[in-house]
Design a protein around this motif. Structure first.
Motif, PDB file in Angstrom:
ATOM      1  N   GLY A  81     -19.411  -3.721  13.862  1.00  0.00           N
ATOM      2  CA  GLY A  81     -19.881  -2.128  13.626  1.00  0.00           C
ATOM      3  C   GLY A  81     -20.730  -1.814  12.748  1.00  0.00           C
ATOM      4  O   GLY A  81     -20.732  -2.990  11.610  1.00  0.00           O
ATOM      5  N   LYS A  83     -20.073   0.517  10.851  1.00  0.00           N
ATOM      6  CA  LYS A  83     -19.521  -0.099   9.730  1.00  0.00           C
ATOM      7  C   LYS A  83     -19.145  -0.432   8.839  1.00  0.00           C
ATOM      8  O   LYS A  83     -19.322  -0.554   7.984  1.00  0.00           O
ATOM      9  CB  LYS A  83     -18.255   1.298  10.743  1.00  0.00           C
ATOM     10  N   ASN A 157     -26.508  11.306  10.882  1.00  0.00           N
ATOM     11  CA  ASN A 157     -25.034  12.310  11.097  1.00  0.00           C
ATOM     12  C   ASN A 157     -24.718  12.966   9.750  1.00  0.00           C
ATOM     13  O   ASN A 157     -24.468  11.976   9.102  1.00  0.00           O
ATOM     14  CB  ASN A 157     -24.736  11.245  12.051  1.00  0.00           C
ATOM     15  N   ILE A 188     -28.631   3.690  12.710  1.00  0.00           N
ATOM     16  CA  ILE A 188     -27.673   3.172  13.715  1.00  0.00           C
ATOM     17  C   ILE A 188     -28.266   4.385  15.164  1.00  0.00           C
ATOM     18  O   ILE A 188     -28.089   3.966  16.785  1.00  0.00           O
ATOM     19  CB  ILE A 188     -26.659   3.720  13.255  1.00  0.00           C
ATOM     20  N   TYR A 189     -29.118   5.536  14.374  1.00  0.00           N
ATOM     21  CA  TYR A 189     -30.027   6.805  15.963  1.00  0.00           C
ATOM     22  C   TYR A 189     -30.520   6.536  16.092  1.00  0.00           C
ATOM     23  O   TYR A 189     -31.739   7.435  16.718  1.00  0.00           O
ATOM     24  CB  TYR A 189     -28.988   8.018  15.488  1.00  0.00           C
ATOM     25  N   ARG A 227     -17.228  -2.376  18.778  1.00  0.00           N
ATOM     26  CA  ARG A 227     -17.142  -2.876  17.756  1.00  0.00           C
ATOM     27  C   ARG A 227     -18.609  -3.719  17.895  1.00  0.00           C
ATOM     28  O   ARG A 227     -18.130  -4.839  16.903  1.00  0.00           O
ATOM     29  CB  ARG A 227     -16.374  -3.058  16.921  1.00  0.00           C
ATOM     30  N   ILE A 228     -20.343  -3.554  17.066  1.00  0.00           N
ATOM     31  CA  ILE A 228     -20.515  -4.690  17.170  1.00  0.00           C
ATOM     32  C   ILE A 228     -21.943  -4.028  16.102  1.00  0.00           C
ATOM     33  O   ILE A 228     -22.520  -3.047  16.902  1.00  0.00           O
ATOM     34  CB  ILE A 228     -21.232  -5.471  18.153  1.00  0.00           C
TER      35      ILE A 228
HETATM   36  C1  PLP Z   1     -24.026   8.026  10.609  1.00  0.00           C
HETATM   37  C2  PLP Z   1     -23.136   6.249  11.239  1.00  0.00           C
HETATM   38  N1  PLP Z   1     -23.268   5.428  11.027  1.00  0.00           N
HETATM   39  C3  PLP Z   1     -22.477   4.227  11.556  1.00  0.00           C
HETATM   40  C4  PLP Z   1     -21.461   4.594  12.460  1.00  0.00           C
HETATM   41  C5  PLP Z   1     -20.422   3.272  12.563  1.00  0.00           C
HETATM   42  O1  PLP Z   1     -21.585   3.240  13.788  1.00  0.00           O
HETATM   43  P1  PLP Z   1     -20.217   2.006  14.360  1.00  0.00           P
HETATM   44  O2  PLP Z   1     -20.209   2.614  15.564  1.00  0.00           O
HETATM   45  O3  PLP Z   1     -21.449   0.587  15.141  1.00  0.00           O
HETATM   46  O4  PLP Z   1     -19.677   1.234  13.319  1.00  0.00           O
HETATM   47  C6  PLP Z   1     -21.200   5.139  12.555  1.00  0.00           C
HETATM   48  C7  PLP Z   1     -20.750   6.207  13.664  1.00  0.00           C
HETATM   49  O5  PLP Z   1     -19.875   7.372  14.036  1.00  0.00           O
HETATM   50  C8  PLP Z   1     -22.622   7.333  12.008  1.00  0.00           C
HETATM   51  O6  PLP Z   1     -22.403   7.726  12.901  1.00  0.00           O
END
Ligand code: PLP
Length: 379
Positions: A81, A83, A157, A188-189, A227-228
């Motif tokens: 992820g 994350k 986000n 990511i968005y 999860r990537i």
């Molecule tokens: C701003 C932001 N960054 C990163 C992530 C994490 O993404 P991933 O699912 O690839 O771990 C999210 C998930 O909600 C997010 O909103």
């Protein structure tokens, strides 16, 4: 809020869940097919810590093709992820006491990850008046001798705000005066962007060699559960992230990586279809929320969230229940309107709530009606 919503739903109440941060679409079929094929071909063993070379090469090619960014595949680290990519970046870069500047509202995990890295978060309050984006002056004022990093997401986000090329250029001018500061750019968005092409801050040559770009598959390809994600960074940082990840989780899932490779090689047709659906929903929700008296609603340029200011309802009551803050409003909407949202406090903003529009058009219309009815009762 999602948990409380599930509890109400378990009692048979029809709860509309607008608290989730994930697309409501299924992962495109060709990506699922690639995962099945990966299993059949026995891609079921440990993977290289930073990811399969073919995937890392495909990510480097994507960064060139879609973002005009040059990276060698050995500057890419694939993680469980985006994350984990963000966490890796902070863990390898931040020493105790280092300051990380984060514009608010921000994604919940940023400040917690900085804490885990023993750094200090320094927040810049981005206001609704400025479309929840910070100005170069605000950035400059937040910088101290301890500033190590600036961390942000665009599209954002929870606000859906997107920095334009001109706005990023203005921030870059500030970073040019402070060559010691690194940038962690969460993209990511990227593909859920309604104002044309995505701009990465790494496109600016003067900051590229101190920028860590984080991206992934969760939002663009509706792959949250797979999860990537990945980071692209100067080689020393990528090497450090590889070392850290090697002791924590090792390489990410073999099957998921093959699915990710197929996603990158499969074109953007499905990604754009999902973006167009989000755009349509944004229009519906914006029109309906804008009609609610007392709600201050911005038109987000990306992601799939509204972040309306609900502070005009603070101090108002219904049936002896007084709304003191955004959390009260969010709980009231859940318990009374049976619509689940997220309080802005979770994102460092006390006046707003986050409404995700990753739901069907019918659900969104019904949810907006319920929200309007519930807020209308507050006197
Ligand atoms: C701003 C932001 N960054 C990163 C992530 C994490 O993404 P991933 O699912 O690839 O771990 C999210 C998930 O909600 C997010 O909103």
């Amino acid at each position: 809020m999602a948990k409380l919503g599930r509890e109400l739903a378990a009692k048979g109440i029809n709860v509309i869940n607008l608290s989730f941060g994930e697309p409501d679409f299924h992962t495109p079929q060709f990506i699922k097919d690639a995962a099945v094929e990966a299993m059949d071909k026995n891609f079921t063993y440990y993977t290289p810590v930073s990811g399969y070379p073919d995937l890392r090469k495909a990510i480097a090619a994507k960064l060139k093709r879609e973002n005009n960014l040059d990276y060698n595949f050995d500057q890419i680290v694939v993680s469980t992820g985006a994350k984990q990519a963000l966490a890796n970046a902070l863990m390898v870069m931040i020493n105790p006491g280092d300051e990380v500047i984060i514009p608010t509202p921000y994604w919940v995990s940023y400040s917690e990850m900085v804490k885990l890295a023993e750094g200090e978060s320094v927040f810049i309050n981005a206001t609704a008046e400025n479309n929840f984006k910070i100005t170069p002056e605000e950035l400059e004022a937040a910088i101290t001798p301890k500033t190590k990093m600036f961390m942000f997401s665009s599209p954002c986000n929870p606000t859906g705000s997107v920095y334009s090329r001109e706005e990023l250029a203005a921030l870059v001018k500030v970073f040019e005066k402070h060559p010691e500061i690194f940038i962690l750019s969460d993209e990511i968005y990227e593909h859920i962007n309604f104002i044309g092409g995505h701009v990465s801050i790494a496109e600016f040559a003067s900051v590229k060699d101190r920028t860590i770009v984080v991206n992934g598959f969760s939002k663009a390809y509706a792959m949250t559960g797979w999860r990537i994600g990945y980071l692209a960074a100067p080689k020393e940082i990528a090497d450090a992230a590889d070392k850290l990840q090697g002791q924590v989780t090792s390489g990410s899932c073999s099957i998921t990586q093959k699915a990710g490779l197929a996603a990158l090689e499969g074109g953007l047709k499905e990604v754009h279809e999902m973006r167009d659906a989000f755009l349509k929903r944004r229009g519906i929700v914006h029109e309906l929320l804008s009609q609610i008296e007392g709600l201050k609603v911005n038109l987000p340029d990306g992601a799939f969230y509204f972040f309306p200011d609900v502070s005009s309802f603070f101090g108002k009551s219904v049936d002896g229940q007084t709304m003191n803050n955004a959390e009260d409003i969010s709980l009231y909407l859940l318990n009374t309107a049976h619509v689940s949202t997220v309080t802005g406090e979770a994102f460092g903003n006390e006046k707003c709530i986050r409404i995700s529009y990753a739901a069907s058009e019918d659900e969104l219309r019904e949810a907006c009606k319920r929200i309007a009815d519930a807020l209308g009762k507050l006197k």
